[in-house]
Design a protein around this motif. Structure first.
Motif, PDB file in Angstrom:
ATOM      1  N   ALA A 175       0.832  -1.203   0.000  1.00  0.00           N
ATOM      2  CA  ALA A 175       0.000   0.000   0.000  1.00  0.00           C
ATOM      3  C   ALA A 175       0.870   1.259   0.000  1.00  0.00           C
ATOM      4  O   ALA A 175       0.597   2.224  -0.730  1.00  0.00           O
ATOM      5  CB  ALA A 175      -0.932  -0.002   1.206  1.00  0.00           C
ATOM      6  N   VAL A 176       1.928   1.259   0.801  1.00  0.00           N
ATOM      7  CA  VAL A 176       2.842   2.403   0.840  1.00  0.00           C
ATOM      8  C   VAL A 176       3.541   2.567  -0.507  1.00  0.00           C
ATOM      9  O   VAL A 176       3.650   3.675  -1.032  1.00  0.00           O
ATOM     10  CB  VAL A 176       3.880   2.253   1.986  1.00  0.00           C
ATOM     11  N   VAL A 177       4.011   1.457  -1.072  1.00  0.00           N
ATOM     12  CA  VAL A 177       4.703   1.502  -2.366  1.00  0.00           C
ATOM     13  C   VAL A 177       3.769   2.052  -3.442  1.00  0.00           C
ATOM     14  O   VAL A 177       4.161   2.924  -4.230  1.00  0.00           O
ATOM     15  CB  VAL A 177       5.251   0.105  -2.762  1.00  0.00           C
ATOM     16  N   ASP A 185      12.571   4.252 -12.498  1.00  0.00           N
ATOM     17  CA  ASP A 185      12.234   5.075 -11.329  1.00  0.00           C
ATOM     18  C   ASP A 185      12.438   4.340 -10.006  1.00  0.00           C
ATOM     19  O   ASP A 185      12.083   4.857  -8.947  1.00  0.00           O
ATOM     20  CB  ASP A 185      10.772   5.534 -11.429  1.00  0.00           C
ATOM     21  N   MET A 186      13.012   3.157 -10.051  1.00  0.00           N
ATOM     22  CA  MET A 186      13.122   2.331  -8.851  1.00  0.00           C
ATOM     23  C   MET A 186      13.886   3.024  -7.726  1.00  0.00           C
ATOM     24  O   MET A 186      13.449   2.992  -6.575  1.00  0.00           O
ATOM     25  CB  MET A 186      13.781   1.004  -9.177  1.00  0.00           C
ATOM     26  N   GLY A 187      15.002   3.630  -8.014  1.00  0.00           N
ATOM     27  CA  GLY A 187      15.802   4.281  -6.980  1.00  0.00           C
ATOM     28  C   GLY A 187      15.035   5.374  -6.264  1.00  0.00           C
ATOM     29  O   GLY A 187      15.046   5.463  -5.033  1.00  0.00           O
ATOM     30  N   ARG A 188      14.339   6.183  -7.027  1.00  0.00           N
ATOM     31  CA  ARG A 188      13.560   7.283  -6.457  1.00  0.00           C
ATOM     32  C   ARG A 188      12.428   6.743  -5.581  1.00  0.00           C
ATOM     33  O   ARG A 188      12.185   7.240  -4.482  1.00  0.00           O
ATOM     34  CB  ARG A 188      12.997   8.128  -7.600  1.00  0.00           C
ATOM     35  N   VAL A 189      11.761   5.698  -6.053  1.00  0.00           N
ATOM     36  CA  VAL A 189      10.654   5.104  -5.296  1.00  0.00           C
ATOM     37  C   VAL A 189      11.182   4.433  -4.026  1.00  0.00           C
ATOM     38  O   VAL A 189      10.614   4.606  -2.941  1.00  0.00           O
ATOM     39  CB  VAL A 189       9.865   4.096  -6.174  1.00  0.00           C
ATOM     40  N   MET A 215      11.384   3.904   1.718  1.00  0.00           N
ATOM     41  CA  MET A 215      12.170   3.642   2.920  1.00  0.00           C
ATOM     42  C   MET A 215      12.098   4.827   3.885  1.00  0.00           C
ATOM     43  O   MET A 215      12.137   4.639   5.102  1.00  0.00           O
ATOM     44  CB  MET A 215      13.627   3.301   2.560  1.00  0.00           C
ATOM     45  N   GLY A 216      11.974   6.037   3.355  1.00  0.00           N
ATOM     46  CA  GLY A 216      11.801   7.199   4.213  1.00  0.00           C
ATOM     47  C   GLY A 216      10.485   7.146   4.975  1.00  0.00           C
ATOM     48  O   GLY A 216      10.397   7.566   6.125  1.00  0.00           O
ATOM     49  N   ARG A 217       9.465   6.608   4.345  1.00  0.00           N
ATOM     50  CA  ARG A 217       8.145   6.513   4.993  1.00  0.00           C
ATOM     51  C   ARG A 217       8.051   5.369   5.983  1.00  0.00           C
ATOM     52  O   ARG A 217       7.463   5.510   7.049  1.00  0.00           O
ATOM     53  CB  ARG A 217       7.042   6.333   3.948  1.00  0.00           C
ATOM     54  N   VAL A 218       8.584   4.214   5.603  1.00  0.00           N
ATOM     55  CA  VAL A 218       8.422   3.042   6.467  1.00  0.00           C
ATOM     56  C   VAL A 218       9.490   2.967   7.547  1.00  0.00           C
ATOM     57  O   VAL A 218       9.325   2.239   8.522  1.00  0.00           O
ATOM     58  CB  VAL A 218       8.385   1.719   5.657  1.00  0.00           C
ATOM     59  N   VAL A 259      10.838  -4.731   0.544  1.00  0.00           N
ATOM     60  CA  VAL A 259      10.382  -3.515  -0.129  1.00  0.00           C
ATOM     61  C   VAL A 259      10.846  -3.524  -1.582  1.00  0.00           C
ATOM     62  O   VAL A 259      10.079  -3.235  -2.500  1.00  0.00           O
ATOM     63  CB  VAL A 259      10.890  -2.251   0.597  1.00  0.00           C
ATOM     64  N   ARG A 260      12.108  -3.891  -1.802  1.00  0.00           N
ATOM     65  CA  ARG A 260      12.662  -3.914  -3.158  1.00  0.00           C
ATOM     66  C   ARG A 260      11.880  -4.857  -4.068  1.00  0.00           C
ATOM     67  O   ARG A 260      11.558  -4.524  -5.207  1.00  0.00           O
ATOM     68  CB  ARG A 260      14.141  -4.311  -3.124  1.00  0.00           C
TER      69      ARG A 260
END
Length: 155
Positions: A106-108, A122-126, A131-134, A143-144
């Motif tokens: 859901a966060v992703v 866009d993987m690096g940016r996402v 990771m900043g949120r969780v 997550v990856r």
């Protein structure tokens, strides 16, 4: 740690005393190693650790236990696997609860929508935003995998 004792460090100190009184050598040894790692991190940082930093140190120790478990399993050393798993369980009790896969997804999905991410480029940016949120409540590997799948970059 005496003057700038964090909540986690204080819990470790109290639990160490309890483990020693109870004669629980496994718990005692695991907590002693954790306290030693926290003290070393404090010395390296030249300042007392806050709880976030203490959690990062404990996560590192848990990660080392996971890696040791994999190596011992590969080597057929089930006796050592059991000990590592027990020590890891002691330390995991001091860490915040981990998010389940559905919550991470859901966060992703929210980050992908808010960032306007469209594909694997866009993987690096996402990853950085997720990771900043969780924070420390989700395993980076998990997550990856979810980010790759949702961005269409899964193998």
């Amino acid at each position: 740690m005496a003057d700038g004792t964090t909540g986690i460090a204080a819990r470790l100190d109290g639990d160490l005393k309890d483990a020693m009184r109870a004669g629980d050598t496994l718990r005692r040894d695991a907590i002693r190693r954790a306290r030693s790692s926290l003290k070393n991190a404090e010395i390296e940082a030249r300042t007392p650790l806050d709880d976030d930093a203490a959690v990062r140190v404990l996560r590192g120790i848990v990660k080392q236990h996971r890696e040791s478990i994999e190596q011992f399993r590969a080597g057929g050393r089930d006796d050592l696997v059991s000990r590592e798993e027990q020590e890891m369980a002691v330390l995991e009790a001091y860490l915040p609860a981990q998010m389940d896969a559905a919550a991470i997804e859901a966060v992703v999905a929210d980050v992908i929508a808010s960032e306007g991410a469209a594909g694997p480029a866009d993987m690096g940016r996402v990853m950085k935003a997720v990771m900043g949120r969780v924070g420390g409540t989700a395993d980076g590997k998990e997550v990856r995998v979810i980010v790759q799948r949702l961005l269409g970059g899964d193998r």
